[in-house]
Design a protein around this motif. Structure first.
Motif, PDB file in Angstrom:
ATOM      1  N   SER A   1       0.894  -1.205   0.085  1.00  0.00           N
ATOM      2  CA  SER A   1      -0.080  -0.064  -0.122  1.00  0.00           C
ATOM      3  C   SER A   1       0.988   1.369   0.063  1.00  0.00           C
ATOM      4  O   SER A   1       2.117   1.113   0.394  1.00  0.00           O
ATOM      5  CB  SER A   1      -1.006   0.086   1.314  1.00  0.00           C
ATOM      6  OG  SER A   1      -0.108   0.123   2.450  1.00  0.00           O
ATOM      7  N   SER A   2       0.221   2.168  -0.465  1.00  0.00           N
ATOM      8  CA  SER A   2       0.974   3.574  -0.161  1.00  0.00           C
ATOM      9  C   SER A   2       0.037   4.619   0.301  1.00  0.00           C
ATOM     10  O   SER A   2      -1.160   4.870   0.150  1.00  0.00           O
ATOM     11  CB  SER A   2       1.101   4.069  -1.629  1.00  0.00           C
ATOM     12  OG  SER A   2       1.899   5.531  -1.707  1.00  0.00           O
TER      13      SER A   2
ATOM     14  N   GLU B   1       4.492  -4.276   2.546  1.00  0.00           N
ATOM     15  CA  GLU B   1       5.224  -3.223   2.326  1.00  0.00           C
ATOM     16  C   GLU B   1       4.478  -1.762   2.228  1.00  0.00           C
ATOM     17  O   GLU B   1       3.157  -1.869   1.580  1.00  0.00           O
ATOM     18  CB  GLU B   1       5.718  -3.296   0.473  1.00  0.00           C
ATOM     19  CG  GLU B   1       6.775  -2.571   0.218  1.00  0.00           C
ATOM     20  CD  GLU B   1       8.295  -2.746   0.231  1.00  0.00           C
ATOM     21  OE1 GLU B   1       9.078  -2.000   0.925  1.00  0.00           O
ATOM     22  OE2 GLU B   1       8.537  -3.960  -0.194  1.00  0.00           O
ATOM     23  N   ARG B   2       4.941  -1.002   2.774  1.00  0.00           N
ATOM     24  CA  ARG B   2       4.110   0.462   2.791  1.00  0.00           C
ATOM     25  C   ARG B   2       4.757   1.538   2.176  1.00  0.00           C
ATOM     26  O   ARG B   2       6.040   1.557   3.123  1.00  0.00           O
ATOM     27  CB  ARG B   2       3.658   0.499   4.548  1.00  0.00           C
ATOM     28  CG  ARG B   2       2.965   1.981   4.713  1.00  0.00           C
ATOM     29  CD  ARG B   2       1.699   1.908   4.417  1.00  0.00           C
ATOM     30  NE  ARG B   2       0.579   3.058   4.907  1.00  0.00           N
ATOM     31  CZ  ARG B   2      -0.426   3.195   4.272  1.00  0.00           C
ATOM     32  NH1 ARG B   2      -0.937   2.802   3.393  1.00  0.00           N
ATOM     33  NH2 ARG B   2      -1.238   4.315   4.982  1.00  0.00           N
ATOM     34  N   PHE B   3       4.437   2.224   1.590  1.00  0.00           N
ATOM     35  CA  PHE B   3       5.137   3.521   0.919  1.00  0.00           C
ATOM     36  C   PHE B   3       4.641   4.758   1.601  1.00  0.00           C
ATOM     37  O   PHE B   3       3.427   5.004   1.685  1.00  0.00           O
ATOM     38  CB  PHE B   3       5.111   3.590  -0.521  1.00  0.00           C
ATOM     39  CG  PHE B   3       6.003   2.339  -1.272  1.00  0.00           C
ATOM     40  CD1 PHE B   3       7.147   2.284  -1.413  1.00  0.00           C
ATOM     41  CD2 PHE B   3       4.970   1.015  -1.558  1.00  0.00           C
ATOM     42  CE1 PHE B   3       7.902   1.396  -2.110  1.00  0.00           C
ATOM     43  CE2 PHE B   3       5.529  -0.109  -2.336  1.00  0.00           C
ATOM     44  CZ  PHE B   3       6.645   0.117  -2.424  1.00  0.00           C
ATOM     45  N   THR B   4       5.592   5.541   2.219  1.00  0.00           N
ATOM     46  CA  THR B   4       4.983   6.745   2.814  1.00  0.00           C
ATOM     47  C   THR B   4       6.020   8.006   2.141  1.00  0.00           C
ATOM     48  O   THR B   4       7.184   7.453   1.618  1.00  0.00           O
ATOM     49  CB  THR B   4       5.264   6.922   4.282  1.00  0.00           C
ATOM     50  OG1 THR B   4       6.871   6.925   4.740  1.00  0.00           O
ATOM     51  CG2 THR B   4       4.718   5.729   4.895  1.00  0.00           C
ATOM     52  N   PRO B   5       5.660   9.297   2.350  1.00  0.00           N
ATOM     53  CA  PRO B   5       6.473  10.347   1.816  1.00  0.00           C
ATOM     54  C   PRO B   5       8.004  10.295   2.314  1.00  0.00           C
ATOM     55  O   PRO B   5       8.942  10.753   1.791  1.00  0.00           O
ATOM     56  CB  PRO B   5       5.797  11.667   2.085  1.00  0.00           C
ATOM     57  CG  PRO B   5       4.293  11.006   2.380  1.00  0.00           C
ATOM     58  CD  PRO B   5       4.310   9.701   2.904  1.00  0.00           C
ATOM     59  N   GLU B   6       8.096   9.703   3.625  1.00  0.00           N
ATOM     60  CA  GLU B   6       9.438   9.651   4.107  1.00  0.00           C
ATOM     61  C   GLU B   6      10.175   8.459   3.825  1.00  0.00           C
ATOM     62  O   GLU B   6      11.556   8.535   3.907  1.00  0.00           O
ATOM     63  CB  GLU B   6       9.304   9.769   5.937  1.00  0.00           C
ATOM     64  CG  GLU B   6       8.470  11.014   6.336  1.00  0.00           C
ATOM     65  CD  GLU B   6       6.932  10.862   6.108  1.00  0.00           C
ATOM     66  OE1 GLU B   6       6.695   9.664   5.914  1.00  0.00           O
ATOM     67  OE2 GLU B   6       6.248  11.794   6.508  1.00  0.00           O
ATOM     68  N   GLY B   7       9.555   7.658   3.154  1.00  0.00           N
ATOM     69  CA  GLY B   7      10.596   6.446   2.721  1.00  0.00           C
ATOM     70  C   GLY B   7       9.450   5.063   2.978  1.00  0.00           C
ATOM     71  O   GLY B   7       8.572   5.135   3.681  1.00  0.00           O
TER      72      GLY B   7
END
Length: 407
Positions: free
Chosen positions: A83-84, A207-213
Motif C-alpha cells: 500500500s501507499s 510493504e508500506r510506502f510513505t513520503p518519508e520512505g
C-alpha cells in the motif's frame, strides 16, 4: 612459491559461501579467502537483518544442503500486502490463489550464515583462508592470475585460473581488476529491528510506502515481525538517537495500526542506501557476483535473491564447461555467464530502482496513476502473475538448482 587453484572466491559472505557450496563435486580446486576469522566471528553480512527468500532461493538452498542446517524454522510468506499512504489502491496477494504453498520464507541473515558455515565445514576439497584478504592481483601467470593474499599467519601467493569477486559493495577485488562501478545515493538510511505485535501477522508480509520512505514488515515466529524503516539520510542521526519508545512511535506512525499496537523493539541496525552497479560482470579471468556486481535498494527484497542466482548460474556454467579439461577462466565461458545474467540483472535492478523512484515522487497526477495501477493489480485477473513470478524467482531462465527440492 605459490599455491595453485582453479577457482579462488574472494569473500565469505552469503553469496560467496553459497557459491562455494554450489561448486562442490565439480572437480575444481577451490579456495575461499575470507576476511573474518571464523569460530563464532561471522561475516558482517551475518547480522540481524531479516531476509525474504524467494521460493526459488529456498529450493536452491535445499539443493545446496544448507536448509537442513538452520537452527530455527523459517517463517513462510503466504500473503503480501502493498500500500501507499494517501493512495486509494493497494495490492493484496494470496499464495493459495497461485497454487503455491508460499511466496517464500523469512530467515535471519545471522542464522542463514550459521547454516552456510556448517555446510562449508562438510565440503571436501575446499581450502579456506581466514582471516585473510586479497591484497593485490598480479599479471597473468601460466597458471592464471597471481594473487597476493595477506593472512593472519603471513603473506601467501595463490595462482587462480578464475578469481571470483564476492567481497561486497566496496569490492577491493573488483577495483583491483579494473572493473568500474556506477553509484546512485538514495539519500536514505534503512533501520532494521525485530518488533513485537499485539495481533497475529497471519504470515503476511507488508510493504508500506510513505513520503518519508518505505516501511516493510516481514513475518517471524510468534507475534513478531522483522521491521524495515527507511528515513531520509538527514534524519538518520536523530532517529538513531531515539529511545525504544520514541522509535516505536515513529514506526507505528509510519506503518499504521493493521497489526494493533506495536510492542517491544529489538536491537536496531542502520544501513545507508545506495544503488551500485558494476560496469561489467567479468574481465580477464575474473567475474563479479552478489553485492560486488550490484547492490540494490531493499524495496522488493531482491538483493540476496539476485546475488544467489549469480552464484547458481556461475556454478552451472562451470559444471557445463567441465573441470576435466576445461579452463574455468576461459573468456568464452565468462562471456556466456555474463550474457545469461544480463536479462535477470537488468529486470531486477530496474524493478527495485523503479519502485524506489516511483514511490518517492509525490507529484499529484503520478500518485493518481499509481493508485489506479495498484488497484488494477489487485482486481484484474492475471495481471499480477508477472509480479508473482518475479517475486518468487521463477521469471525467465531459472537456474537448475533453484528448480530442485533436494540434491
Amino acid at each position: 612459491m605459490h599455491e595453485n587453484f582453479d577457482i579462488v572466491i574472494a569473500g565469505g559472505g552469503l553469496v560467496g559461501a553459497s557459491l562455494a557450496c554450489a561448486l562442490e563435486g565439480g572437480g575444481w580446486r577451490v579456495a575461499q579467502v575470507e576476511a573474518t576469522p571464523g569460530g563464532g566471528h561471522g561475516s558482517p553480512a551475518f547480522d540481524e537483518r531479516n531476509l525474504a527468500l524467494a521460493r526459488a532461493s529456498v529450493h536452491a538452498l535445499r539443493s545446496l544442503g544448507v536448509w537442513g542446517h538452520l537452527d530455527a524454522a523459517p517463517t513462510p510468506i503466504r500473503h503480501v500486502h502493498v500500500s501507499s499512504r494517501g493512495d486509494f489502491g493497494a495490492v493484496r496477494l494470496d499464495a493459495a490463489e497461485y497454487r503455491l504453498e508460499d511466496f517464500g520464507q523469512v530467515v535471519v541473515a545471522r542464522e542463514l550464515g550459521a547454516a552456510l558455515e556448517r555446510r562449508l565445514l562438510e565440503l571436501r576439497g575446499l581450502t579456506r583462508l581466514r582471516p585473510a584478504r586479497v591484497a593485490a592481483v598480479g599479471s597473468d601467470h601460466e597458471q592464471g592470475l597471481l594473487l597476493q593474499v595477506e593472512t593472519g599467519e603471513g603473506p601467501r601467493t595463490l595462482a587462480a585460473r578464475l578469481l571470483v569477486a564476492a567481497d561486497g559493495t566496496r569490492s577491493s577485488v573488483r577495483a583491483a581488476c579494473g572493473i568500474g562501478a556506477s553509484e546512485h545515493d538514495y539519500l536514505q538510511t534503512l533501520f532494521v529491528a525485530t518488533v513485537g505485535l499485539e495481533r497475529a501477522h497471519g504470515e503476511c508480509a507488508y510493504e508500506r510506502f510513505t513520503p518519508e520512505g518505505p516501511v516493510a514488515m516481514l513475518p517471524l515466529s510468534g507475534k513478531r515481525m522483522g521491521s524495515v524503516c527507511t528515513v531520509p539520510a538527514a534524519r538518520a542521526e536523530a532517529v538513531a538517537a531515539l529511545d525504544e519508545d520514541g522509535y516505536r512511535a515513529l514506526l507505528q506512525a509510519r506503518f499504521g495500526w493493521r497489526l494493533g499496537r506495536l510492542g517491544r523493539i529489538g536491537r536496531r541496525s542502520a544501513y545507508p542506501l545506495t544503488l551500485l552497479r558494476a560496469q561489467r560482470l567479468h574481465g580477464r579471468r575474473v567475474v563479479v557476483v552478489g553485492n560486488a556486481a550490484q547492490t540494490l535498494h531493499p524495496i522488493g527484497a531482491q538483493g540476496f535473491n539476485l546475488g544467489l542466482r549469480d552464484a547458481l548460474v556461475l556454478a552451472e556454467a562451470l559444471e557445463a564447461h567441465g573441470a576435466a579439461a576445461g579452463d574455468p577462466g576461459a573468456q568464452d565461458l565468462l562471456a556466456r555467464y555474463s550474457g545469461r545474467r544480463q536479462q535477470d540483472r537488468e529486470r531486477t535492478i530496474a524493478f527495485s530502482d523503479g519502485l524506489a523512484r516511483l514511490f518517492g515522487n509525490h507529484f499529484a497526477p503520478l500518485r493518481a496513476m499509481r493508485s489506479v495501477a495498484m488497484a488494477a493489480l489487485e482486481h484484474v485477473p492475471g495481471l499480477s502473475a508477472g509480479l508473482v513470478a518475479g517475486a518468487t524467482g521463477f521469471r525467465g531462465e531459472v537456474p537448475r538448482l533453484a528448480l530442485e527440492r533436494v540434491r
